[in-house]
Scaffold this motif. Sequence first.
Motif, PDB file in Angstrom:
ATOM      1  N   PRO A 177      46.486  20.190  41.110  1.00 15.84           N
ATOM      2  CA  PRO A 177      45.709  19.802  42.285  1.00 15.84           C
ATOM      3  C   PRO A 177      44.860  20.941  42.841  1.00 15.84           C
ATOM      4  O   PRO A 177      43.888  20.709  43.562  1.00 15.84           O
ATOM      5  CB  PRO A 177      46.785  19.379  43.292  1.00 15.84           C
ATOM      6  CG  PRO A 177      48.011  20.122  42.885  1.00 15.84           C
ATOM      7  CD  PRO A 177      47.946  20.223  41.395  1.00 15.84           C
ATOM      8  N   ALA A 178      45.221  22.176  42.499  1.00 15.97           N
ATOM      9  CA  ALA A 178      44.475  23.350  42.968  1.00 15.97           C
ATOM     10  C   ALA A 178      44.772  24.501  42.008  1.00 15.97           C
ATOM     11  O   ALA A 178      45.827  24.514  41.363  1.00 15.97           O
ATOM     12  CB  ALA A 178      44.892  23.727  44.389  1.00 15.97           C
ATOM     13  N   PRO A 179      43.873  25.475  41.906  1.00 16.81           N
ATOM     14  CA  PRO A 179      44.143  26.600  41.005  1.00 16.81           C
ATOM     15  C   PRO A 179      45.287  27.462  41.501  1.00 16.81           C
ATOM     16  O   PRO A 179      45.485  27.644  42.711  1.00 16.81           O
ATOM     17  CB  PRO A 179      42.820  27.375  41.005  1.00 16.81           C
ATOM     18  CG  PRO A 179      42.143  26.982  42.264  1.00 16.81           C
ATOM     19  CD  PRO A 179      42.549  25.571  42.541  1.00 16.81           C
ATOM     20  N   GLU A 180      46.038  28.021  40.558  1.00 15.42           N
ATOM     21  CA  GLU A 180      47.135  28.922  40.902  1.00 15.42           C
ATOM     22  C   GLU A 180      46.567  30.249  41.417  1.00 15.42           C
ATOM     23  O   GLU A 180      45.476  30.653  41.017  1.00 15.42           O
ATOM     24  CB  GLU A 180      48.007  29.226  39.673  1.00 15.42           C
ATOM     25  CG  GLU A 180      48.267  28.062  38.754  1.00 15.42           C
ATOM     26  CD  GLU A 180      47.275  27.986  37.615  1.00 15.42           C
ATOM     27  OE1 GLU A 180      47.716  27.916  36.460  1.00 15.42           O
ATOM     28  OE2 GLU A 180      46.047  28.008  37.888  1.00 15.42           O
ATOM     29  N   PRO A 181      47.291  30.941  42.285  1.00 18.55           N
ATOM     30  CA  PRO A 181      46.794  32.237  42.783  1.00 18.55           C
ATOM     31  C   PRO A 181      46.705  33.291  41.672  1.00 18.55           C
ATOM     32  O   PRO A 181      45.880  34.205  41.755  1.00 18.55           O
ATOM     33  CB  PRO A 181      47.818  32.630  43.846  1.00 18.55           C
ATOM     34  CG  PRO A 181      49.026  31.789  43.564  1.00 18.55           C
ATOM     35  CD  PRO A 181      48.537  30.534  42.954  1.00 18.55           C
ATOM     36  N   ASP A 182      47.549  33.178  40.653  1.00 16.20           N
ATOM     37  CA  ASP A 182      47.536  34.149  39.550  1.00 16.20           C
ATOM     38  C   ASP A 182      47.032  33.481  38.266  1.00 16.20           C
ATOM     39  O   ASP A 182      47.519  33.758  37.178  1.00 16.20           O
ATOM     40  CB  ASP A 182      48.937  34.720  39.339  1.00 16.20           C
ATOM     41  CG  ASP A 182      49.970  33.617  39.080  1.00 16.20           C
ATOM     42  OD1 ASP A 182      49.645  32.427  39.293  1.00 16.20           O
ATOM     43  OD2 ASP A 182      51.092  33.956  38.646  1.00 16.20           O
ATOM     44  N   ARG A 183      46.005  32.649  38.404  1.00 18.68           N
ATOM     45  CA  ARG A 183      45.505  31.872  37.276  1.00 18.68           C
ATOM     46  C   ARG A 183      45.114  32.777  36.109  1.00 18.68           C
ATOM     47  O   ARG A 183      44.360  33.738  36.281  1.00 18.68           O
ATOM     48  CB  ARG A 183      44.300  31.058  37.719  1.00 18.68           C
ATOM     49  CG  ARG A 183      43.775  30.066  36.664  1.00 18.68           C
ATOM     50  CD  ARG A 183      42.689  29.192  37.252  1.00 18.68           C
ATOM     51  NE  ARG A 183      42.181  28.232  36.283  1.00 18.68           N
ATOM     52  CZ  ARG A 183      42.769  27.076  35.987  1.00 18.68           C
ATOM     53  NH1 ARG A 183      43.909  26.740  36.581  1.00 18.68           N
ATOM     54  NH2 ARG A 183      42.231  26.253  35.108  1.00 18.68           N
ATOM     55  N   PRO A 184      45.612  32.494  34.897  1.00 18.17           N
ATOM     56  CA  PRO A 184      45.261  33.335  33.754  1.00 18.17           C
ATOM     57  C   PRO A 184      43.813  33.128  33.324  1.00 18.17           C
ATOM     58  O   PRO A 184      43.179  32.123  33.652  1.00 18.17           O
ATOM     59  CB  PRO A 184      46.232  32.850  32.665  1.00 18.17           C
ATOM     60  CG  PRO A 184      46.569  31.444  33.051  1.00 18.17           C
ATOM     61  CD  PRO A 184      46.551  31.409  34.550  1.00 18.17           C
ATOM     62  N   THR A 185      43.288  34.078  32.585  1.00 21.81           N
ATOM     63  CA  THR A 185      41.945  33.966  32.022  1.00 21.81           C
ATOM     64  C   THR A 185      42.062  33.696  30.525  1.00 21.81           C
ATOM     65  O   THR A 185      43.072  34.015  29.894  1.00 21.81           O
ATOM     66  CB  THR A 185      41.130  35.244  32.243  1.00 21.81           C
ATOM     67  OG1 THR A 185      41.831  36.341  31.650  1.00 21.81           O
ATOM     68  CG2 THR A 185      40.941  35.496  33.731  1.00 21.81           C
ATOM     69  N   LEU A 186      41.013  33.114  29.963  1.00 20.51           N
ATOM     70  CA  LEU A 186      40.993  32.852  28.530  1.00 20.51           C
ATOM     71  C   LEU A 186      40.766  34.140  27.746  1.00 20.51           C
ATOM     72  O   LEU A 186      40.258  35.128  28.284  1.00 20.51           O
ATOM     73  CB  LEU A 186      39.899  31.840  28.200  1.00 20.51           C
ATOM     74  CG  LEU A 186      40.109  30.430  28.765  1.00 20.51           C
ATOM     75  CD1 LEU A 186      38.876  29.574  28.523  1.00 20.51           C
ATOM     76  CD2 LEU A 186      41.342  29.781  28.143  1.00 20.51           C
ATOM     77  N   SER A 187      41.114  34.094  26.482  1.00 22.69           N
ATOM     78  CA  SER A 187      40.982  35.283  25.641  1.00 22.69           C
ATOM     79  C   SER A 187      39.548  35.534  25.196  1.00 22.69           C
ATOM     80  O   SER A 187      39.254  36.575  24.608  1.00 22.69           O
ATOM     81  CB  SER A 187      41.875  35.139  24.399  1.00 22.69           C
ATOM     82  OG  SER A 187      41.503  33.991  23.646  1.00 22.69           O
ATOM     83  N   THR A 188      38.641  34.596  25.479  1.00 25.07           N
ATOM     84  CA  THR A 188      37.241  34.769  25.097  1.00 25.07           C
ATOM     85  C   THR A 188      36.403  35.135  26.310  1.00 25.07           C
ATOM     86  O   THR A 188      36.647  34.667  27.415  1.00 25.07           O
ATOM     87  CB  THR A 188      36.686  33.471  24.486  1.00 25.07           C
ATOM     88  OG1 THR A 188      36.892  32.391  25.398  1.00 25.07           O
ATOM     89  CG2 THR A 188      37.388  33.146  23.181  1.00 25.07           C
ATOM     90  N   ASP A 189      35.409  35.982  26.076  1.00 23.20           N
ATOM     91  CA  ASP A 189      34.459  36.345  27.134  1.00 23.20           C
ATOM     92  C   ASP A 189      33.121  36.653  26.482  1.00 23.20           C
ATOM     93  O   ASP A 189      32.913  36.379  25.296  1.00 23.20           O
ATOM     94  CB  ASP A 189      34.983  37.513  27.980  1.00 23.20           C
ATOM     95  CG  ASP A 189      35.276  38.752  27.145  1.00 23.20           C
ATOM     96  OD1 ASP A 189      34.670  38.914  26.052  1.00 23.20           O
ATOM     97  OD2 ASP A 189      36.106  39.577  27.561  1.00 23.20           O
ATOM     98  N   ALA A 190      32.204  37.236  27.231  1.00 21.99           N
ATOM     99  CA  ALA A 190      30.857  37.487  26.720  1.00 21.99           C
ATOM    100  C   ALA A 190      30.823  38.474  25.563  1.00 21.99           C
ATOM    101  O   ALA A 190      29.826  38.561  24.850  1.00 21.99           O
ATOM    102  CB  ALA A 190      29.948  37.967  27.848  1.00 21.99           C
TER     103      ALA A 190
END
Length: 210
Positions: A177-190
Amino acid sequence: MPSYSIEGVIPVVHPEAYVHPTAVLIGDVHVGAGCYVGPLASLRGDFGRIVMLDGSNLQDSCVFHTFPGTEAVLGRAGHVGHGAVLHGCRVGDGVLVGMNAVVMDGADIGEEAFVGAHAFVKAGFVVPPRTLASGSPARVVRDLTAQELAWKANGTRVYQELAARSRASLREVEPLPAPEPDRPTLSTDASTSVPLGEARASEPNKRLVE
């Protein structure tokens, strides 16, 4: 994944491939090692054989089909963008087919060639290796540069890695219902890959594919 036999012929998917659960495979379909098949793709081997060779990808909403008694092939490390249609054609190793392109029966796309987004490759048309074909109907525009070929090869590697990432961790879940405060990031970026526009801007003196 929805997978169907017809007349006793069952699709074949290598254990090291990834096929999204919403993709549909019918009949004489062969998906090789390291392949990625995206959401809502349709691979119909109900008339003739459909082959994805090792390391190729067929992205979201693509259609792969052929006429009776014929075989359609996507070569090794082939890269087929969202919404494209391949019908009764042979696509060589290392080819890039752009988004929403259509490649018709008997067309032969040479190794490491590019078919531009929204291109229409008419039946029987031949695209020489390492050239760019674009337009409707498609015509051969020019040779590709070494930089363009390297850009494509990197993009295909990203999809091969996505197949492995998806096998390892993609699961159906209920959304939060809402993002977690410690939401992980994906392993891909620019640093993994960039869109063509950004790539052009970063190296303005070198051509990238139109």
